[in-house]
Motif scaffolding. Structure first.
Motif, mmCIF file in Angstrom:
data_model
loop_
_atom_site.group_PDB
_atom_site.id
_atom_site.type_symbol
_atom_site.label_atom_id
_atom_site.label_comp_id
_atom_site.label_asym_id
_atom_site.label_seq_id
_atom_site.Cartn_x
_atom_site.Cartn_y
_atom_site.Cartn_z
ATOM 1 N N PHE A 247 0.814 -1.211 0.000
ATOM 2 C CA PHE A 247 0.000 0.000 0.000
ATOM 3 C C PHE A 247 0.850 1.264 0.000
ATOM 4 N N ARG A 248 2.074 1.148 0.503
ATOM 5 C CA ARG A 248 2.957 2.312 0.576
ATOM 6 C C ARG A 248 3.946 2.280 -0.591
ATOM 7 N N ALA A 249 4.696 3.356 -0.721
ATOM 8 C CA ALA A 249 5.694 3.448 -1.777
ATOM 9 C C ALA A 249 6.799 2.419 -1.565
ATOM 10 N N HIS A 250 7.664 2.286 -2.562
ATOM 11 C CA HIS A 250 8.752 1.310 -2.475
ATOM 12 C C HIS A 250 9.590 1.530 -1.220
ATOM 13 N N SER A 251 9.924 2.774 -0.952
ATOM 14 C CA SER A 251 10.693 3.108 0.243
ATOM 15 C C SER A 251 10.252 4.482 0.720
ATOM 16 N N MET A 252 10.797 4.905 1.841
ATOM 17 C CA MET A 252 10.425 6.215 2.375
ATOM 18 C C MET A 252 10.921 7.354 1.487
ATOM 19 N N TYR A 253 11.847 7.063 0.582
ATOM 20 C CA TYR A 253 12.373 8.088 -0.326
ATOM 21 C C TYR A 253 11.619 8.118 -1.652
ATOM 22 N N ASP A 254 10.685 7.215 -1.844
ATOM 23 C CA ASP A 254 9.998 7.041 -3.118
ATOM 24 C C ASP A 254 8.775 7.956 -3.194
ATOM 25 N N SER A 255 8.671 8.732 -4.280
ATOM 26 C CA SER A 255 7.518 9.630 -4.455
ATOM 27 C C SER A 255 6.276 8.896 -4.940
ATOM 28 N N ASP A 256 6.417 7.635 -5.381
ATOM 29 C CA ASP A 256 5.286 6.774 -5.755
ATOM 30 C C ASP A 256 4.430 7.391 -6.864
ATOM 31 N N ARG A 257 5.080 7.876 -7.922
ATOM 32 C CA ARG A 257 4.355 8.499 -9.038
ATOM 33 C C ARG A 257 4.141 7.554 -10.212
ATOM 34 N N TYR A 258 4.523 6.309 -10.077
ATOM 35 C CA TYR A 258 4.487 5.364 -11.183
ATOM 36 C C TYR A 258 3.225 4.513 -11.200
ATOM 37 N N ARG A 259 2.309 4.701 -10.261
ATOM 38 C CA ARG A 259 1.076 3.914 -10.265
ATOM 39 C C ARG A 259 -0.105 4.819 -9.932
ATOM 40 N N ASP A 260 -1.250 4.431 -10.437
ATOM 41 C CA ASP A 260 -2.450 5.231 -10.275
ATOM 42 C C ASP A 260 -2.993 5.116 -8.855
ATOM 43 N N LYS A 261 -3.391 6.232 -8.290
ATOM 44 C CA LYS A 261 -3.902 6.235 -6.914
ATOM 45 C C LYS A 261 -5.169 5.392 -6.789
ATOM 46 N N ALA A 262 -5.964 5.360 -7.853
ATOM 47 C CA ALA A 262 -7.188 4.558 -7.821
ATOM 48 C C ALA A 262 -6.850 3.074 -7.712
ATOM 49 N N GLU A 263 -5.740 2.661 -8.313
ATOM 50 C CA GLU A 263 -5.308 1.273 -8.210
ATOM 51 C C GLU A 263 -4.985 0.921 -6.765
ATOM 52 N N ILE A 264 -4.291 1.821 -6.094
ATOM 53 C CA ILE A 264 -3.943 1.586 -4.689
ATOM 54 C C ILE A 264 -5.202 1.452 -3.850
ATOM 55 N N GLU A 265 -6.179 2.303 -4.088
ATOM 56 C CA GLU A 265 -7.420 2.253 -3.306
ATOM 57 C C GLU A 265 -8.189 0.962 -3.566
ATOM 58 N N ARG A 266 -8.158 0.481 -4.803
ATOM 59 C CA ARG A 266 -8.833 -0.788 -5.107
ATOM 60 C C ARG A 266 -8.207 -1.930 -4.325
ATOM 61 N N TRP A 267 -6.901 -1.944 -4.239
ATOM 62 C CA TRP A 267 -6.231 -3.000 -3.486
ATOM 63 C C TRP A 267 -6.476 -2.857 -1.987
ATOM 64 N N LYS A 268 -6.598 -1.640 -1.519
ATOM 65 C CA LYS A 268 -6.869 -1.439 -0.086
ATOM 66 C C LYS A 268 -8.217 -2.028 0.321
ATOM 67 N N GLU A 269 -9.122 -2.172 -0.631
ATOM 68 C CA GLU A 269 -10.401 -2.809 -0.335
ATOM 69 C C GLU A 269 -10.207 -4.279 0.026
ATOM 70 N N ARG A 270 -9.044 -4.827 -0.323
ATOM 71 C CA ARG A 270 -8.718 -6.223 0.002
ATOM 72 C C ARG A 270 -7.695 -6.300 1.138
ATOM 73 N N ASP A 271 -7.637 -5.277 1.933
ATOM 74 C CA ASP A 271 -6.695 -5.209 3.064
ATOM 75 C C ASP A 271 -6.707 -6.532 3.833
ATOM 76 N N PRO A 272 -5.566 -7.232 3.934
ATOM 77 C CA PRO A 272 -5.554 -8.543 4.600
ATOM 78 C C PRO A 272 -5.871 -8.474 6.086
#
Length: 333
Positions: A247-272
């Motif tokens: 759910f978080r970026a690769h590392s604390m230094y990563d700006s996480d601009r390479y994936r769509d925010k909506a994709e992250i939210e879709r996966w969060k719906e499956r939070d283990p």
């Protein structure tokens, strides 16, 4: 007047234990984010948030005699293996009481007492180590297995292919667990692998391989137990592709601009974590009061770990060369 006693449900107790283990990993890392943001923890840090089901489920299938080899995203693996939060937090602070004596930090957690061999900053670097440990066990006749975690990015490294080939060729007792979170750092899986079915590719080396829902801790545990039993029973190496997501970026230094925010939210719906908690509530195995008590207990555990880390000593300067070279044995007269 007769009374009805409620018998303990061992399955329910086990599911609650799985939830507690995943929550421990989640809350530990969230606390680390706070400490890192306040500059109380320094260095590189890679978070496991979203992937907790893999570490917890797989470790349930292992024995204390088995070995675990991990990656640089290993806080969850170490905690699930039983390394105390206090020892890991001290390592994050670089203190002498850390599990690696403060010399490794976030990416190099080790605990040989629990047969936890890293923490490895090199992508795929743990794979040959795992093969070596498994080979040593086979040569000495010890009936135990080595479990190696690695990410989908390691599939592009020679270490994976060399290890998979030798493990199958020599029938090594090794369990290969690929945590496919769909991104090798910032590169999507389809951009670095022509065949994205990693379990299918691994099967090409002649080992039992299959894909697992890595967001479901119960599915992970079931698959890991079947695979571990196969390895332990002499069927050679097994490969599990855990389809998961961070759910978080690769590392604390990563700006996480390479994936769509909506994709992250879709996966969060499956939070283990919350997915299992919801199932337990629906089965009336977890009340709001019990969840609150669990959260309070974990918060107190982390408060204690942070306090201990802050008060722990740093390694003395005179010990800086300790462990760097092997001790020189006295020459015979």
């Amino acid at each position: 007047m007769s009374t009805t006693r409620t018998r303990p449900n061992p399955q329910a107790a086990h599911r609650l234990a799985l939830l507690e283990s995943m929550l421990r990993v989640r809350r530990f890392e969230e606390r680390c984010v706070e400490l890192y943001s306040a500059a109380r923890i320094r260095g590189f840090m890679h978070l496991y948030i979203g992937e907790e089901a893999v570490a917890v489920g797989v470790n349930e299938a292992l024995t204390d005699d088995d070995a675990v080899v991990s990656t640089y995203r290993e806080h969850g693996h170490a905690l699930a293996r039983g390394v105390p939060a206090e020892a890991i937090m001290a390592e994050m602070f670089g203190k002498a009481t850390g599990c690696s004596h403060g010399r490794g930090g976030s990416m190099h957690l080790f605990d040989t007492e629990r047969r936890f061999y890293g923490g490895n900053a090199i992508v795929g670097g743990g794979l040959p180590i795992a093969a070596g440990l498994a080979l040593a066990d086979r040569m000495t006749g010890r009936n135990r297995i080595t479990c190696c975690f690695f990410g989908d990015g390691a599939f592009a490294e020679g270490e994976f292919h060399e290890t998979a080939n030798l493990a199958a060729l020599w029938q090594l007792p090794v369990l290969l667990v690929c945590e496919n979170n769909l991104y090798a750092m910032g590169t999507a899986l389809a951009r670095h692998q022509a065949q994205t079915d990693l379990a299918l590719r691994a099967a090409g080396y002649g080992m039992a391989s299959w894909a697992v829902d890595g967001m479901d801790v119960l599915a992970v545990e079931d698959a890991a137990r079947r695979a571990a039993e196969g390895v332990r029973g002499g069927s050679g190496p097994h490969f599990l592709e855990m389809r998961t997501y961070r759910f978080r970026a690769h590392s604390m230094y990563d700006s996480d601009r390479y994936r769509d925010k909506a994709e992250i939210e879709r996966w969060k719906e499956r939070d283990p974590v919350e997915g299992l908690a919801r199932r337990l509530r629906e089965a009336k195995e977890l009340s709001d009061k019990a969840r609150g008590a669990l959260e309070d207990r974990l918060a107190a555990e982390l408060d204690s770990a942070v306090a201990a880390a802050e008060s722990a000593p740093e390694e003395p300067v005179e010990d800086l060369l300790k462990y760097v070279t092997s001790p020189v044995e006295a020459s015979p007269p």
